[in-house]
Design an enzyme around this catalytic site. Structure first.
Site, PDB file in Angstrom:
ATOM      1  CB  VAL A   1      -0.889   0.167   1.218  1.00  0.00           C
ATOM      2  CG1 VAL A   1      -1.812   1.228   1.248  1.00  0.00           C
ATOM      3  CG2 VAL A   1      -2.123  -1.035   1.335  1.00  0.00           C
TER       4      VAL A   1
ATOM      5  CD  GLU B   1      -5.651  -0.437  -0.014  1.00  0.00           C
ATOM      6  OE1 GLU B   1      -5.669  -0.433  -1.284  1.00  0.00           O
ATOM      7  OE2 GLU B   1      -5.436  -1.261   0.893  1.00  0.00           O
ATOM      8  CG  PHE B   2     -11.500   1.143  -1.979  1.00  0.00           C
ATOM      9  CD1 PHE B   2     -12.111   0.249  -0.969  1.00  0.00           C
ATOM     10  CD2 PHE B   2     -11.777   2.501  -1.853  1.00  0.00           C
ATOM     11  CE1 PHE B   2     -12.776   0.991   0.349  1.00  0.00           C
ATOM     12  CE2 PHE B   2     -12.249   3.005  -0.798  1.00  0.00           C
ATOM     13  CZ  PHE B   2     -12.786   2.266   0.201  1.00  0.00           C
ATOM     14  CG  LEU B   3      -4.755   0.853  -3.986  1.00  0.00           C
ATOM     15  CD1 LEU B   3      -3.410   1.162  -3.930  1.00  0.00           C
ATOM     16  CD2 LEU B   3      -5.409   1.831  -5.117  1.00  0.00           C
ATOM     17  NE  ARG B   4      -9.331  -4.618  -8.667  1.00  0.00           N
ATOM     18  CZ  ARG B   4      -9.561  -4.378 -10.023  1.00  0.00           C
ATOM     19  NH1 ARG B   4     -10.226  -5.347 -10.526  1.00  0.00           N
ATOM     20  NH2 ARG B   4      -9.509  -3.364 -10.877  1.00  0.00           N
ATOM     21  CD  GLU B   5      -1.438  -8.286  -2.964  1.00  0.00           C
ATOM     22  OE1 GLU B   5      -0.761  -9.222  -3.539  1.00  0.00           O
ATOM     23  OE2 GLU B   5      -1.344  -7.938  -1.705  1.00  0.00           O
TER      24      GLU B   5
ATOM     25  CE  LYS C   1       9.675  -3.537   1.883  1.00  0.00           C
ATOM     26  NZ  LYS C   1       8.430  -3.238   2.864  1.00  0.00           N
TER      27      LYS C   1
ATOM     28  CB  CYS D   1      -6.743  -7.800   1.711  1.00  0.00           C
ATOM     29  SG  CYS D   1      -5.251  -6.949   1.006  1.00  0.00           S
TER      30      CYS D   1
ATOM     31  CB  THR E   1      -7.176  -2.572   6.212  1.00  0.00           C
ATOM     32  OG1 THR E   1      -7.089  -2.269   4.791  1.00  0.00           O
ATOM     33  CG2 THR E   1      -8.436  -3.010   6.797  1.00  0.00           C
TER      34      THR E   1
HETATM   35  C1  UGA Z   1      -8.981  -6.802  -2.243  1.00  0.00           C
HETATM   36  C2  UGA Z   1      -9.721  -5.797  -2.561  1.00  0.00           C
HETATM   37  O1  UGA Z   1     -10.470  -6.331  -3.825  1.00  0.00           O
HETATM   38  C3  UGA Z   1      -9.342  -4.597  -2.775  1.00  0.00           C
HETATM   39  O2  UGA Z   1     -10.468  -3.531  -3.113  1.00  0.00           O
HETATM   40  C4  UGA Z   1      -8.601  -3.975  -1.544  1.00  0.00           C
HETATM   41  O3  UGA Z   1      -7.971  -2.751  -1.571  1.00  0.00           O
HETATM   42  C5  UGA Z   1      -7.619  -5.024  -1.089  1.00  0.00           C
HETATM   43  O4  UGA Z   1      -8.234  -6.452  -0.982  1.00  0.00           O
HETATM   44  C6  UGA Z   1      -7.015  -4.464   0.350  1.00  0.00           C
HETATM   45  O5  UGA Z   1      -7.885  -4.612   1.271  1.00  0.00           O
HETATM   46  O6  UGA Z   1      -5.936  -4.122   0.383  1.00  0.00           O
HETATM   47  P1  UGA Z   1      -6.746  -8.199  -3.371  1.00  0.00           P
HETATM   48  O7  UGA Z   1      -6.614  -8.751  -2.005  1.00  0.00           O
HETATM   49  O8  UGA Z   1      -5.560  -7.516  -3.950  1.00  0.00           O
HETATM   50  O9  UGA Z   1      -7.790  -6.782  -3.307  1.00  0.00           O
HETATM   51  O10 UGA Z   1      -7.313  -9.167  -4.581  1.00  0.00           O
HETATM   52  P2  UGA Z   1      -8.724  -9.491  -4.926  1.00  0.00           P
HETATM   53  O11 UGA Z   1      -8.735  -9.100  -6.540  1.00  0.00           O
HETATM   54  O12 UGA Z   1      -9.651  -8.655  -4.487  1.00  0.00           O
HETATM   55  O13 UGA Z   1      -8.947 -10.929  -4.884  1.00  0.00           O
HETATM   56  C7  UGA Z   1      -9.044 -11.714  -3.619  1.00  0.00           C
HETATM   57  C8  UGA Z   1      -9.138 -13.137  -3.793  1.00  0.00           C
HETATM   58  O14 UGA Z   1     -10.464 -13.391  -4.279  1.00  0.00           O
HETATM   59  C9  UGA Z   1      -8.203 -13.815  -4.818  1.00  0.00           C
HETATM   60  O15 UGA Z   1      -7.833 -15.072  -4.141  1.00  0.00           O
HETATM   61  C10 UGA Z   1      -9.165 -14.004  -5.919  1.00  0.00           C
HETATM   62  O16 UGA Z   1      -8.614 -15.332  -6.563  1.00  0.00           O
HETATM   63  C11 UGA Z   1     -10.403 -14.255  -5.369  1.00  0.00           C
HETATM   64  N1  UGA Z   1     -11.681 -13.882  -6.341  1.00  0.00           N
HETATM   65  C12 UGA Z   1     -11.864 -12.824  -6.716  1.00  0.00           C
HETATM   66  C13 UGA Z   1     -12.492 -15.006  -6.609  1.00  0.00           C
HETATM   67  O17 UGA Z   1     -12.184 -16.204  -6.144  1.00  0.00           O
HETATM   68  N2  UGA Z   1     -13.539 -14.867  -7.295  1.00  0.00           N
HETATM   69  C14 UGA Z   1     -13.665 -13.297  -7.498  1.00  0.00           C
HETATM   70  O18 UGA Z   1     -14.856 -13.284  -8.704  1.00  0.00           O
HETATM   71  C15 UGA Z   1     -12.874 -12.369  -7.503  1.00  0.00           C
END
Ligand code: UGA
Length: 471
Positions: free
Chosen positions: A11, A150-154, A35, A279, A120
């Site tokens: 983040v 933040e609502f960032l996805r990795e 780092k 997350c 968070t």
């Molecule tokens: C998540 C949230 O989507 C972000 O908005 C948030 O900012 C972030 O956590 C955080 O709190 O920092 P992230 O963990 O990067 O983001 O990943 P996601 O894309 O949300 O996926 C999470 C998990 O759900 C993964 O294992 C993914 O494979 C799974 N997933 C996602 C599913 O199994 N099905 C889906 O339809 C979507």
């Protein structure tokens, strides 16, 4: 604006690089000298699209790295706290890193400062930060505490930063809110998007994004509630997928049918082997714990977590149904990261499944485009690491797809078929169409859709696939 960001994890690093790209002067503070050295030398510690470009653009100019928190606070109007909040044994967020930062800040207050929670954190954290800063002799009107989740996805964090659905600012007075408004002004007034070197706009992104101003407590809750809702959506569709398997319906068709309802929406409705990452699992436990402490038993969250665990067990049952016994079987595995587009393996369902399969006596050859190096540190030494998907499949009794990398969805199926000892694919991410897999000669298992097997020779083009014995 002059901004300090404390903590250079996912983040902090992404936010720091992006704030610099908005035109701010950013100091990224971390107490890990190794780092900082690596960042100064131009290394990029995480696999994140566009991050290397942004770091190259701003490193040493508007983005500097330091281990001196006091000087960074002195030089900045806004201090973003982006340190880790790992789960304790009881599932609460461990806020000791946040507290230690809050204790140092007062000695460096030399004018009005806004302290912003970026990590968070549970509701009430802002109140605690304020108390700790006051306890350490800061004048009450010399600072405010805000929440800017933040609502960032990795994997897509940089794009998510510049093209968010919304920016949430939790601030309890106008003086504090105006500092955060100014920081995000290049996005909310649209000027960033007119720049020639702006990060490319993804399809359907709405610009400029709205800035939602709330109380600090509401903003803290928005973050936990958003992640909990998204995890709930995933568990919901995984539960529906299980019903589909039992009755012979197709979850993909069901998703299309429900996702087109604008009140439900098509996103986060992909069934699979369960959610993972740094997350959702942690935030659900923390939200559950916060609710309990405040006197509300949020049992729905227990069920979301239970379905998520169960999803892995169901996948293992599929592997057993396909292969009968597991001891001594050779399995090709595609994917180790918790999702596609990242090298992160924290709480990855793929890693947990591989560990179980090794315990069951399987011989595993695995390929992941980015996460292999990290996985080596946690996985059994007996695992073979392949250099591509076809090498992982070579001589295998079956191929398992565990991570939704784009490249796994476009494999050369004839080549794959030749590599496998038996043409069996068990797809935990529904990357392929069952009928076409059957037509290409595979026995194919997926999630929430009937398993299929190829027609007995000769294969007739256009003939409906035969159903395999079990899904
Ligand atoms: C998540 C949230 O989507 C972000 O908005 C948030 O900012 C972030 O956590 C955080 O709190 O920092 P992230 O963990 O990067 O983001 O990943 P996601 O894309 O949300 O996926 C999470 C998990 O759900 C993964 O294992 C993914 O494979 C799974 N997933 C996602 C599913 O199994 N099905 C889906 O339809 C979507």
């Amino acid at each position: 604006m002059h901004i300090a960001i404390v903590g250079s994890g996912y983040v902090g690093l992404v936010a720091g690089a992006c704030f610099a790209d908005l035109g701010h002067q950013v100091i990224l503070v971390d107490n890990d000298q190794k780092k900082l050295d690596a960042l100064n030398q131009g290394q990029v510690p995480i696999h994140e699209k566009f991050l290397p470009e942004l770091l190259d653009r701003h490193r040493g100019r508007t983005l500097t790295f330091s281990d001196d928190l006091r000087s960074a606070v002195e030089a900045s109007e806004a201090i973003f706290i982006a340190v880790g909040t790992p789960p304790t044994e009881q599932g609460n967020a461990d806020l000791s890193y946040v507290e230690s930062v809050a204790r140092i800040i007062p000695s460096a207050i030399n004018g009005y400062k806004v302290i912003v929670e970026k990590s968070t954190v549970p509701v009430y954290t802002s109140e605690w930060i304020r108390k700790i800063i006051l306890r350490n002799a800061a004048a009450p009107d010399s600072f405010d505490v805000a929440s800017n989740p933040e609502f960032l996805r990795e994997g897509t964090a940089v794009t998510d930063f510049f093209y968010p659905d919304r920016i949430v600012v939790g601030a309890d007075n106008e003086r504090c809110a105006s500092v955060l408004r100014a920081i995000y002004a290049p996005l909310t007034d649209g000027s960033y998007y007119r720049r020639a070197n702006a990060i490319p706009r993804p399809d359907r992104a709405q610009i400029p994004p709205p800035l939602i101003l709330t109380s600090t407590k509401s903003a803290e809750l928005i973050k936990h509630a958003s992640n909990a809702f998204l995890a709930m959506k995933i568990s919901f569709i995984n539960a529906v997928a299980s019903v589909c398997e039992a009755v012979g319906a197709n979850v993909q068709q069901v998703c299309q049918g429900i996702g087109t309802d604008s009140r439900i929406g098509p996103k986060f409705l992909n069934p699979g082997i369960g959610y993972g990452g740094s997350c959702f699992p942690k935030d659900l436990m923390a939200f559950r714990a916060v609710a309990r402490e405040s006197g509300y038993e949020f049992r729905l969250l227990d069920e979301v977590m239970r379905i998520n665990e169960d999803q892995r067990q169901r996948f293992l049952r599929k592997v057993r149904n396909a292969l009968w016994t597991l001891r001594g079987k050779r399995l090709g595995v595609l994917g180790l990261a918790f999702k596609g587009g990242t090298d992160d393996i924290r709480e990855s369902p793929a890693i947990l499944l591989v560990q179980t399969l090794v315990q069951e006596g399987c011989q595993i050859a695995v390929y992941d485009p980015a996460a292999q190096e990290r996985a080596r540190e946690v996985l059994n030494a007996s695992i073979e690491y392949a250099s591509d998907a076809y090498e992982a499949a070579r001589g295998a009794d079956a191929l398992l797809i565990l991570t939704e990398w784009d490249e796994f969805a476009s494999l050369d199926l004839d080549r794959l078929h030749q590599q496998l000892k038996y043409p069996i694919v068990i797809d935990g991410r529904n990357l392929y169409d069952p009928e076409s897999m059957a037509a290409r000669g595979f026995t194919y298992y997926s999630v929430g859709r009937a398993a299929v097997m190829p027609e007995a020779l000769p294969l007739q083009a256009g003939a409906p696939p035969r159903k395999a014995s079990s899904s």
